[in-house]
Scaffold this active site. Structure first.
Site, mmCIF file in Angstrom:
data_model
loop_
_atom_site.group_PDB
_atom_site.id
_atom_site.type_symbol
_atom_site.label_atom_id
_atom_site.label_comp_id
_atom_site.label_asym_id
_atom_site.label_seq_id
_atom_site.Cartn_x
_atom_site.Cartn_y
_atom_site.Cartn_z
ATOM 1 N N ASN A 133 -5.804 2.547 -13.030
ATOM 2 C CA ASN A 133 -4.805 1.592 -12.531
ATOM 3 C C ASN A 133 -3.409 2.150 -12.765
ATOM 4 O O ASN A 133 -3.190 2.919 -13.703
ATOM 5 C CB ASN A 133 -4.949 0.255 -13.280
ATOM 6 C CG ASN A 133 -3.974 -0.793 -12.772
ATOM 7 O OD1 ASN A 133 -3.792 -0.950 -11.556
ATOM 8 N ND2 ASN A 133 -3.326 -1.502 -13.676
ATOM 9 N N LYS A 143 -6.473 -8.344 -8.301
ATOM 10 C CA LYS A 143 -7.649 -9.077 -8.798
ATOM 11 C C LYS A 143 -8.280 -8.310 -9.948
ATOM 12 O O LYS A 143 -8.190 -7.085 -10.002
ATOM 13 C CB LYS A 143 -8.698 -9.245 -7.679
ATOM 14 C CG LYS A 143 -8.222 -10.077 -6.523
ATOM 15 C CD LYS A 143 -8.400 -11.544 -6.838
ATOM 16 C CE LYS A 143 -7.781 -12.388 -5.742
ATOM 17 N NZ LYS A 143 -7.550 -13.766 -6.153
ATOM 18 N N ASN A 154 1.662 2.997 -2.603
ATOM 19 C CA ASN A 154 1.027 3.948 -3.528
ATOM 20 C C ASN A 154 -0.129 4.660 -2.843
ATOM 21 O O ASN A 154 -0.293 5.871 -2.990
ATOM 22 C CB ASN A 154 0.550 3.235 -4.797
ATOM 23 C CG ASN A 154 1.626 3.221 -5.864
ATOM 24 O OD1 ASN A 154 1.967 4.257 -6.425
ATOM 25 N ND2 ASN A 154 2.190 2.052 -6.124
ATOM 26 N N HIS A 166 0.495 0.712 -13.420
ATOM 27 C CA HIS A 166 1.251 -0.495 -13.749
ATOM 28 C C HIS A 166 2.739 -0.138 -13.765
ATOM 29 O O HIS A 166 3.120 0.889 -14.332
ATOM 30 C CB HIS A 166 0.803 -1.022 -15.116
ATOM 31 C CG HIS A 166 1.467 -2.317 -15.467
ATOM 32 N ND1 HIS A 166 1.062 -3.529 -14.938
ATOM 33 C CD2 HIS A 166 2.530 -2.589 -16.257
ATOM 34 C CE1 HIS A 166 1.843 -4.481 -15.396
ATOM 35 N NE2 HIS A 166 2.737 -3.942 -16.206
ATOM 36 N N GLY A 176 0.788 -1.233 0.000
ATOM 37 C CA GLY A 176 0.000 0.000 0.000
ATOM 38 C C GLY A 176 0.815 1.275 0.000
ATOM 39 O O GLY A 176 0.317 2.326 0.419
ATOM 40 N N ASP A 183 -4.586 -4.750 -17.958
ATOM 41 C CA ASP A 183 -3.577 -3.740 -18.339
ATOM 42 C C ASP A 183 -3.797 -3.192 -19.743
ATOM 43 O O ASP A 183 -2.839 -3.017 -20.506
ATOM 44 C CB ASP A 183 -2.163 -4.365 -18.246
ATOM 45 C CG ASP A 183 -1.829 -4.837 -16.845
ATOM 46 O OD1 ASP A 183 -2.313 -4.230 -15.869
ATOM 47 O OD2 ASP A 183 -1.085 -5.828 -16.717
HETATM 48 C C1 GAR Z 1 3.196 -1.241 -7.506
HETATM 49 O O1 GAR Z 1 4.459 -1.323 -8.107
HETATM 50 C C2 GAR Z 1 2.110 -1.270 -8.568
HETATM 51 O O2 GAR Z 1 2.450 -0.601 -9.755
HETATM 52 C C3 GAR Z 1 2.007 -2.751 -8.825
HETATM 53 O O3 GAR Z 1 2.069 -3.329 -7.542
HETATM 54 C C4 GAR Z 1 2.887 -2.515 -6.709
HETATM 55 C C5 GAR Z 1 2.120 -2.207 -5.446
HETATM 56 O O4 GAR Z 1 2.919 -1.542 -4.516
HETATM 57 N N1 GAR Z 1 0.787 -3.061 -9.512
HETATM 58 C C6 GAR Z 1 0.702 -4.017 -10.437
HETATM 59 O O5 GAR Z 1 1.639 -4.717 -10.751
HETATM 60 C C7 GAR Z 1 -0.680 -4.169 -11.077
HETATM 61 N N2 GAR Z 1 -0.572 -4.807 -12.347
HETATM 62 P P1 GAR Z 1 2.263 -0.853 -3.241
HETATM 63 O O6 GAR Z 1 1.335 -1.889 -2.602
HETATM 64 O O7 GAR Z 1 3.416 -0.541 -2.365
HETATM 65 O O8 GAR Z 1 1.514 0.356 -3.703
#
Ligand code: GAR
Length: 206
Positions: free
Chosen positions: A106, A90, A13, A108, A11, A149
């Site tokens: 989203n 998910k 982000n 990525h 979490g 994506d």
């Molecule tokens: C981030 O790097 C995000 O871009 C990626 O998961 C990580 C979550 O980090 N998302 C994906 O790969 C989705 N396809 P966080 O939980 O520290 O925010």
């Protein structure tokens, strides 16, 4: 704009978005945090800030339709305008994608359409970038459609792949870029600056 954040993992982000809201750069309210993982850091961060949380996973339901219904009800109850996926692993049910067309975003950790799609998430993305030998990677923020994506791209920013990089060093550099990018895209969408025509998204500052 009332936002729901969906997150499965640490979490960071989500935390960066909370920080931008607190600093006065991001003008949205966070009304709900959803996770399929009861131990997600995002749930803990939400509780700390008094934001309602919902732990829900398709595996909690026998029928996918019941899962979709429960999720849709929660979104309506909290009057959610915008859904922010922040490390959510998910698929969003198609009925909710339809209801929230161009209102689900989203992030990525690579430059789509490269290194994306089913099975390519989190550290797997960075491993794939290194294995391929790509010289640049980066961040893609996009609207969500019915495919992994795939929806219209709102913002992309790049960072180099260095000779000495491993998945961890690359992930750290990309994550820092994510934290500096996601709030900008959300702010632009929330204040109505962004328009979508087919796959082209206009109105976002470079
Ligand atoms: C981030 O790097 C995000 O871009 C990626 O998961 C990580 C979550 O980090 N998302 C994906 O790969 C989705 N396809 P966080 O939980 O520290 O925010």
């Amino acid at each position: 704009m009332k936002c729901a954040v969906f997150a499965s993992g640490g979490g960071t982000n989500f935390q960066s978005l909370l920080d931008k809201k607190i600093s006065g750069d991001l003008h949205v309210s966070f009304v709900l945090v959803v996770s399929n993982n009861s131990r997600a850091g995002a749930l803990e961060r939400a509780r700390k800030h008094g934001i309602p949380t919902l732990h829900i996973s398709p595996s909690h339901f026998e029928l996918e339709a019941d899962y979709t219904k429960r999720l849709a009800t929660a979104l309506r109850e909290h009057e959610v305008d915008l859904i922010i996926l922040a490390g959510y692993m998910k698929m969003i049910p198609a009925a909710i994608v339809r209801e929230y067309r161009n209102r689900i975003i989203n992030i990525h950790p690579a430059l789509l359409p490269a290194f994306g799609g089913k099975g390519l998430y989190g550290s797997r993305v960075h491993c794939a970038v290194l294995e391929y030998g790509a010289k640049v990677t980066g961040v893609t923020v996009h609207f969500v459609d019915e495919h992994y994506d795939h929806g219209p791209v709102i913002l992309q920013r790049t960072t180099e792949v260095r000779d000495g990089d491993n998945p961890e060093t690359l992930a750290a550099r990309v994550l820092a870029l994510e934290h500096d990018s996601y709030w900008r895209a959300i702010e632009a969408v929330a204040n109505g600056a962004v328009t979508v025509e087919g796959r082209r998204v206009y109105g976002i500052a470079k």
